[in-house]
Design a protein around this motif. Structure first.
Motif, mmCIF file in Angstrom:
data_model
loop_
_atom_site.group_PDB
_atom_site.id
_atom_site.type_symbol
_atom_site.label_atom_id
_atom_site.label_comp_id
_atom_site.label_asym_id
_atom_site.label_seq_id
_atom_site.Cartn_x
_atom_site.Cartn_y
_atom_site.Cartn_z
ATOM 1 N N VAL A 30 0.862 -1.178 0.000
ATOM 2 C CA VAL A 30 0.000 0.000 0.000
ATOM 3 C C VAL A 30 0.901 1.231 0.000
ATOM 4 C CG1 VAL A 30 -1.755 1.291 1.283
ATOM 5 C CG2 VAL A 30 -1.839 -1.202 1.223
ATOM 6 N N PHE A 31 0.584 2.213 -0.864
ATOM 7 C CA PHE A 31 1.457 3.369 -1.040
ATOM 8 C C PHE A 31 0.805 4.690 -0.634
ATOM 9 C CE2 PHE A 31 2.513 0.080 -4.117
ATOM 10 C CZ PHE A 31 3.862 -0.100 -3.882
ATOM 11 N N SER A 32 -0.461 4.651 -0.238
ATOM 12 C CA SER A 32 -1.186 5.873 0.100
ATOM 13 C C SER A 32 -1.982 5.663 1.390
ATOM 14 C CB SER A 32 -2.139 6.252 -1.041
ATOM 15 O OG SER A 32 -3.029 7.278 -0.657
ATOM 16 N N THR A 33 -2.210 6.742 2.121
ATOM 17 C CA THR A 33 -3.030 6.641 3.335
ATOM 18 C C THR A 33 -4.513 6.566 3.010
ATOM 19 O OG1 THR A 33 -3.025 9.062 3.527
ATOM 20 C CG2 THR A 33 -1.342 7.836 4.765
ATOM 21 N N GLU A 34 -4.894 6.859 1.764
ATOM 22 C CA GLU A 34 -6.282 6.728 1.323
ATOM 23 C C GLU A 34 -6.367 5.525 0.387
ATOM 24 O OE1 GLU A 34 -8.689 10.450 0.527
ATOM 25 O OE2 GLU A 34 -6.661 11.255 0.316
ATOM 26 N N SER A 35 -6.919 4.430 0.870
ATOM 27 C CA SER A 35 -6.947 3.209 0.062
ATOM 28 C C SER A 35 -8.170 2.377 0.387
ATOM 29 C CB SER A 35 -5.679 2.373 0.292
ATOM 30 O OG SER A 35 -5.643 1.905 1.635
ATOM 31 N N LEU A 82 -5.511 1.250 4.962
ATOM 32 C CA LEU A 82 -4.385 0.581 5.598
ATOM 33 C C LEU A 82 -3.193 1.535 5.648
ATOM 34 C CD1 LEU A 82 -4.575 -2.888 3.817
ATOM 35 C CD2 LEU A 82 -5.080 -2.457 6.225
ATOM 36 N N SER A 83 -2.323 1.347 6.610
ATOM 37 C CA SER A 83 -1.129 2.183 6.679
ATOM 38 C C SER A 83 -0.230 1.905 5.481
ATOM 39 C CB SER A 83 -0.371 1.909 7.979
ATOM 40 O OG SER A 83 0.029 0.548 8.042
ATOM 41 N N LYS A 84 0.551 2.907 5.087
ATOM 42 C CA LYS A 84 1.457 2.731 3.958
ATOM 43 C C LYS A 84 2.530 1.691 4.300
ATOM 44 C CE LYS A 84 2.549 7.109 3.341
ATOM 45 N NZ LYS A 84 3.151 8.323 2.706
ATOM 46 N N GLY A 85 2.848 0.856 3.310
ATOM 47 C CA GLY A 85 3.856 -0.182 3.508
ATOM 48 C C GLY A 85 3.326 -1.545 3.132
ATOM 49 N N LYS A 134 -8.121 -13.371 -4.694
ATOM 50 C CA LYS A 134 -7.825 -12.239 -5.577
ATOM 51 C C LYS A 134 -7.781 -10.971 -4.740
ATOM 52 C CE LYS A 134 -9.335 -10.077 -9.930
ATOM 53 N NZ LYS A 134 -9.451 -8.686 -9.464
ATOM 54 N N VAL A 135 -6.746 -10.149 -4.985
ATOM 55 C CA VAL A 135 -6.538 -8.931 -4.199
ATOM 56 C C VAL A 135 -6.477 -7.732 -5.142
ATOM 57 C CG1 VAL A 135 -5.052 -7.736 -2.552
ATOM 58 C CG2 VAL A 135 -5.221 -10.245 -2.487
ATOM 59 N N ASP A 136 -7.276 -6.707 -4.869
ATOM 60 C CA ASP A 136 -7.240 -5.437 -5.600
ATOM 61 C C ASP A 136 -7.104 -4.319 -4.585
ATOM 62 O OD1 ASP A 136 -7.709 -6.532 -8.199
ATOM 63 O OD2 ASP A 136 -9.827 -6.732 -7.686
ATOM 64 N N VAL A 137 -6.114 -3.448 -4.766
ATOM 65 C CA VAL A 137 -5.921 -2.301 -3.883
ATOM 66 C C VAL A 137 -6.088 -1.024 -4.706
ATOM 67 C CG1 VAL A 137 -4.381 -1.094 -2.304
ATOM 68 C CG2 VAL A 137 -4.348 -3.596 -2.392
ATOM 69 N N TYR A 138 -7.077 -0.225 -4.349
ATOM 70 C CA TYR A 138 -7.326 1.066 -4.991
ATOM 71 C C TYR A 138 -6.837 2.173 -4.067
ATOM 72 C CZ TYR A 138 -10.382 -1.475 -8.213
ATOM 73 O OH TYR A 138 -10.880 -2.339 -9.147
ATOM 74 N N GLU A 139 -6.181 3.185 -4.660
ATOM 75 C CA GLU A 139 -5.615 4.253 -3.842
ATOM 76 C C GLU A 139 -5.851 5.614 -4.488
ATOM 77 O OE1 GLU A 139 -1.494 3.648 -3.071
ATOM 78 O OE2 GLU A 139 -1.720 1.531 -2.521
#
Length: 271
Positions: A142-147, A212-215, A256-261
């Motif tokens: 995760v690369f953003s605090t808004e996800s 989620l927290s970044k990282g 399956k995993v999708d992360v939107y940021e």
């Protein structure tokens, strides 16, 4: 005549010297420039395989390939982002054919109600009797605090029941999706004996977690056998087969995993 002689002396010095320094008395390469360099014409890279020169294309960058290898031209592609909008940043899928299996003695002795036990954020260590499906434990980024992260889990559940269990034979079970060992989604179901032996069902569930927290984070799936009715000697298998009417390919699990940021960090490019 003086200029010609100076040029000849400089050329002779370049040929005799292994390294040339500009504004430095101790060059560390064949050409070592200590200061600014202004290029007024072209840059070309020699391809040693055919002695051709490559000047690259418009908007390409010269990228190092490491010691001993010539640099290459590469195109840098940067997508355009609109502010305050979510974009798909991370996407992956995983599978597992090993699954987990339960006998009656592995049922947890629940001292509280299921509603009180299965709460969002519960640590997996507090949920007795849960086994992780190993191949679905993976790291996501995760690369953003808004996800918003979406998880889609699918598997097959089977028991080695005979046909028409008598008395009524069935097993309660539950599967949870965890992030960093914290419960973010839970589904409970019941597998019942039917008019044919070795019944199975397809289990699906979707979990969502926000901000989620970044990282890096670890996502995992774990299941438990909750209760048995009728013939309690039967096995329960999740993500694997108990009997030969299906095989491990049919019974396998997938995640399956999708992360939107909302992108927040950019690497600026200065022309």
């Amino acid at each position: 005549m003086k200029n010609i002689l100076s040029a000849l002396l400089l050329a002779s010095g370049l040929m005799l010297s292994a390294q040339v320094g500009i504004n430095t008395d101790s060059p560390k390469a064949k050409l070592d420039v200590n200061g600014d360099m202004n290029m007024r014409d072209k840059i070309a890279v020699l391809d040693a395989t055919d002695n051709s020169l490559s000047q690259g294309n418009n908007d390409q960058l010269l990228v190092s390939q490491g010691v001993g290898y010539a640099p290459i031209w590469k195109t840098l592609r940067i997508p355009e982002y609109e502010p305050n909008k979510f974009y798909l940043i991370f996407n992956n899928s995983f599978s597992d054919k090993a699954g987990v299996e339960f006998v009656t003695s592995e049922q947890p002795n629940m001292t509280t109600s299921k509603a009180a036990t299965f709460t969002k954020g519960a640590d997996i260590t507090s949920l007795k009797g849960f086994k992780k499906i190993d191949g679905l434990s993976q790291t996501i980024s995760v690369f953003s605090t808004e996800s918003k992260a979406y998880f889609q889990f699918e598997t097959v559940v089977q028991a080695n029941f005979g046909a028409n269990g008598n008395p009524d034979t069935s097993i309660d079970y539950a599967c949870g999706i965890f992030v960093d060992n914290k419960l973010i989604n839970m589904r409970q179901r019941n597998l019942r004996a039917i008019n044919s032996q070795y019944p199975f069902l397809t289990h699906n569930q979707i979990g969502i977690v926000q901000n989620l927290s970044k990282g890096n984070h670890t996502v995992s799936v774990a299941c438990s056998r909750l209760a048995s009715y009728g013939d309690t000697s039967k096995k329960l298998a999740i993500g694997k087969n108990t009997s030969t009417n299906i095989n491990d390919f049919v019974a396998q699990s997938s995640l399956k995993v999708d992360v939107y940021e909302v992108p927040q960090v950019f690497n600026p490019i200065i022309n």
